[in-house]
Design a protein around this motif. Structure first.
Motif, short mmCIF file in Angstrom:
data_model
loop_
_atom_site.label_atom_id
_atom_site.label_comp_id
_atom_site.label_asym_id
_atom_site.label_seq_id
_atom_site.Cartn_x
_atom_site.Cartn_y
_atom_site.Cartn_z
N PRO A 17 0.83 -1.20 0.00
CA PRO A 17 0.00 0.00 0.00
C PRO A 17 0.85 1.24 0.00
CG PRO A 17 -0.03 -1.01 2.17
CD PRO A 17 0.88 -1.83 1.32
N ASN A 48 1.20 5.18 -2.31
CA ASN A 48 0.66 6.00 -3.39
C ASN A 48 1.72 6.24 -4.43
OD1 ASN A 48 -1.25 7.37 -0.94
ND2 ASN A 48 -2.17 6.71 -2.84
N ASN A 97 -0.26 -3.07 18.56
CA ASN A 97 -1.47 -3.50 19.24
C ASN A 97 -2.62 -2.58 18.86
OD1 ASN A 97 -3.38 -4.43 21.05
ND2 ASN A 97 -2.52 -3.26 22.76
N SER A 113 -4.77 -7.65 7.99
CA SER A 113 -3.34 -7.35 7.96
C SER A 113 -3.09 -6.00 8.62
CB SER A 113 -2.82 -7.32 6.53
OG SER A 113 -3.39 -6.25 5.83
N GLU A 129 -0.18 -3.11 8.24
CA GLU A 129 1.00 -2.73 7.47
C GLU A 129 1.46 -1.33 7.85
OE1 GLU A 129 0.42 -4.52 3.18
OE2 GLU A 129 -1.48 -4.11 4.15
N LEU A 138 3.94 1.82 6.93
CA LEU A 138 4.76 2.47 5.92
C LEU A 138 5.48 3.63 6.58
CD1 LEU A 138 5.49 2.58 2.87
CD2 LEU A 138 3.69 4.29 2.63
N ILE A 141 -3.37 9.53 1.66
CA ILE A 141 -3.43 8.30 2.43
C ILE A 141 -2.84 7.18 1.60
CG2 ILE A 141 -4.93 6.69 3.65
CD1 ILE A 141 -6.95 8.99 3.91
N PRO A 142 -1.81 6.52 2.11
CA PRO A 142 -1.17 5.47 1.30
C PRO A 142 -2.03 4.22 1.27
CG PRO A 142 -0.05 5.67 3.41
CD PRO A 142 -1.18 6.65 3.42
N ILE A 143 -2.66 3.99 0.15
CA ILE A 143 -3.54 2.84 -0.01
C ILE A 143 -3.60 2.54 -1.48
CG2 ILE A 143 -5.61 4.25 -0.28
CD1 ILE A 143 -7.12 2.23 1.23
N PHE A 196 -8.00 2.27 9.40
CA PHE A 196 -8.58 0.99 9.01
C PHE A 196 -8.99 1.13 7.55
CE2 PHE A 196 -10.21 0.17 13.52
CZ PHE A 196 -9.41 -0.94 13.72
N LEU A 251 -8.05 5.84 12.78
CA LEU A 251 -7.53 5.16 13.95
C LEU A 251 -6.66 6.18 14.67
CD1 LEU A 251 -6.10 1.65 13.00
CD2 LEU A 251 -7.43 2.20 15.04
N VAL A 296 -3.56 2.78 18.63
CA VAL A 296 -2.52 1.92 18.05
C VAL A 296 -1.35 1.75 19.00
CG1 VAL A 296 -0.87 1.72 16.15
CG2 VAL A 296 -3.16 2.57 15.71
N ILE A 300 4.78 3.27 18.21
CA ILE A 300 5.47 2.43 17.23
C ILE A 300 6.92 2.84 17.22
CG2 ILE A 300 5.66 1.85 14.80
CD1 ILE A 300 2.65 2.32 14.63
N SER A 319 7.39 10.20 8.37
CA SER A 319 6.08 9.80 8.89
C SER A 319 6.02 8.29 9.08
CB SER A 319 4.97 10.24 7.95
OG SER A 319 5.07 9.52 6.74
N VAL A 320 5.15 7.88 9.96
CA VAL A 320 4.91 6.45 10.20
C VAL A 320 3.41 6.24 10.10
CG1 VAL A 320 5.03 4.57 11.86
CG2 VAL A 320 6.89 6.25 11.75
N GLU A 321 3.01 5.49 9.09
CA GLU A 321 1.58 5.30 8.86
C GLU A 321 1.22 3.83 8.88
OE1 GLU A 321 0.31 8.53 5.72
OE2 GLU A 321 2.39 7.94 5.49
N VAL A 322 0.17 3.53 9.63
CA VAL A 322 -0.28 2.15 9.75
C VAL A 322 -1.59 2.00 8.99
CG1 VAL A 322 -0.95 0.32 11.33
CG2 VAL A 322 0.79 1.98 12.02
N LEU A 323 -1.66 0.97 8.16
CA LEU A 323 -2.90 0.65 7.47
C LEU A 323 -3.35 -0.73 7.94
CD1 LEU A 323 -4.94 1.56 5.28
CD2 LEU A 323 -3.61 0.19 3.67
N VAL A 324 -4.52 -0.78 8.55
CA VAL A 324 -5.07 -2.04 9.05
C VAL A 324 -6.20 -2.46 8.13
CG1 VAL A 324 -6.12 -3.21 11.01
CG2 VAL A 324 -4.50 -1.34 11.41
N LYS A 325 -6.00 -3.54 7.41
CA LYS A 325 -7.04 -3.99 6.49
C LYS A 325 -8.04 -4.87 7.23
CE LYS A 325 -4.43 -3.57 2.26
NZ LYS A 325 -3.54 -4.30 1.33
#
Lengths: 132, 132
Positions: A73, A75, A111, A123, A125, A127, B72-74, B91, B102, B107, B110, B123-129
């Motif tokens: 994921p 862009n 968490n 999942s 993830e 980035l 948003i990185p997706i 999410f 979120l 979270v 991290i 930046s630190v970005e979390v994507l929860v699928k």
DNA sequence: CACTTATTTAGAACCATTATAAACTAGAAG
DNA sequence: CTTCTAGTTTATAATGGTTCTAAATAAGTG
């Protein structure tokens, strides 16, 4: 052949094209990231016959659906894939536009405290964008 | 007007179009996610005159560069933006193709242990699928 | 007001990805 | 081996989000 069973077991016919793409994707020491264009180049360099671009797309999507590849994921104008399908994360170098693997142990446990009714986490993830 | 200074201070001329887009993006109770197409619709519904699609693109990119919007990185065929520019995560509901915020507190911290020479973490970005 | 530079605009161009429909192939059944 | 069927490959066209272009317009400055 080592990929015939892999394909058969997941309900994909082991065609010549798919086996050749398997060689390029999975017959390597290290896992790697790629775009469809980059994969097409690798295929051209490695095999004699031509594989149609449509087939490359079809195959990558089929492999992704079966869990042999992961989409990353991010862009970008092009979609990035990863042959490393274990749970892990990425650095993204904004200047060089390069992806770098981040092992789970490099990130520590994540968490997710929030729950969404009727949904499961598929999942997680991370980035991490890098600048100079 | 409340957005004129905001724009001037970042070196952007406060044009009619930019001010109107500011109204749509920032004059809201809650932050939100959008694609360019969705933003175009919102603009159409809210104002009388027409704003060219090119201007919407230009403005969104200008605002992103100035830090008023975040991409948003997706992986999607369309690019998603967020009017919430604070550090937070998402999410992504795979079935409904919907993004849900979120908060950082959802979270937990991290800790990126790996370092890359000469690079800083931007930046630190979390994507929860999510799946059903 | 005059002038310079930024901005807007419609439309064309771009390009990754997907759809199409015809040719081909793998596997199964006879 | 031959036939049949569903799955696969292929070249090409179509799609659609995004970017480019160049001319018209507007903002800021003196």
């Amino acid at each position: 052949m080592k990929y015939i069973d892999k394909l058969r077991n997941s309900g994909l016919r082991p065609t010549k094209q798919r086996l050749q793409i398997c060689e390029v994707l999975f017959n390597t020491e290290k896992t790697f990231h790629f775009t469809i264009n980059e994969l097409e180049q690798k295929i051209k360099n490695k095999i004699d016959n031509k594989i149609s671009l449509a087939t490359v797309y079809n195959t990558v999507h089929a492999f992704e659906k079966k869990g042999y590849l992961k989409q990353i994921p991010i862009n970008s104008n092009q979609t990035y894939f990863d042959t490393n399908v274990t749970d892990h994360h990425h650095f993204y170098d904004l200047k060089d536009q390069k992806l770098i693997d981040l092992e789970n142990s490099d990130v520590g446990p994540i968490n997710i405290k929030k729950k969404i009714n009727g949904k499961r986490i598929k999942s997680v993830e991370v980035l991490v964008k890098l600048e100079d």
